[in-house]
Motif scaffolding. Sequence first.
Motif, PDB file in Angstrom:
ATOM      1  N   THR A  58      -0.300 131.087  71.574  1.00 44.03           N
ATOM      2  CA  THR A  58      -1.072 130.332  70.585  1.00 44.03           C
ATOM      3  C   THR A  58      -0.715 130.789  69.177  1.00 44.03           C
ATOM      4  O   THR A  58      -0.470 131.966  68.947  1.00 44.03           O
ATOM      5  N   ALA A  59      -0.668 129.867  68.286  1.00 40.95           N
ATOM      6  CA  ALA A  59      -0.557 130.119  66.850  1.00 40.95           C
ATOM      7  C   ALA A  59      -1.096 128.879  66.176  1.00 40.95           C
ATOM      8  O   ALA A  59      -0.735 127.763  66.544  1.00 40.95           O
ATOM      9  N   ASP A  60      -2.005 129.029  65.238  1.00 36.84           N
ATOM     10  CA  ASP A  60      -2.611 127.836  64.669  1.00 36.84           C
ATOM     11  C   ASP A  60      -2.098 127.473  63.279  1.00 36.84           C
ATOM     12  O   ASP A  60      -2.336 126.381  62.810  1.00 36.84           O
ATOM     13  N   ALA A  61      -1.387 128.377  62.615  1.00 32.71           N
ATOM     14  CA  ALA A  61      -0.865 128.050  61.287  1.00 32.71           C
ATOM     15  C   ALA A  61       0.168 129.076  60.854  1.00 32.71           C
ATOM     16  O   ALA A  61       0.196 130.198  61.351  1.00 32.71           O
TER      17      ALA A  61
END
Length: 70
Positions: A58-61
């Motif tokens: 996961t990585a959101d930004a």
Amino acid sequence: MPTQEEKHFIVFHEGGSEEIAFNIKEASQGWVFLGTFHFAAGTNRVEQTDKGKGSFLTADALKWVKRSSN
């Protein structure tokens, strides 16, 4: 050996590439500083790898910050 909490990134920059790993349990809330790099004009990128033991990534930004060249 990588753990589930360890996240790995590769930053591709003007001088080549650099792999960065950090433990998410030790990271503070908010942005995680990956480093300072020089980028040439054009396409640059950061990749999140699957080297950790977790079952998903996961990585959101991603935040690029331009700094003066003093």
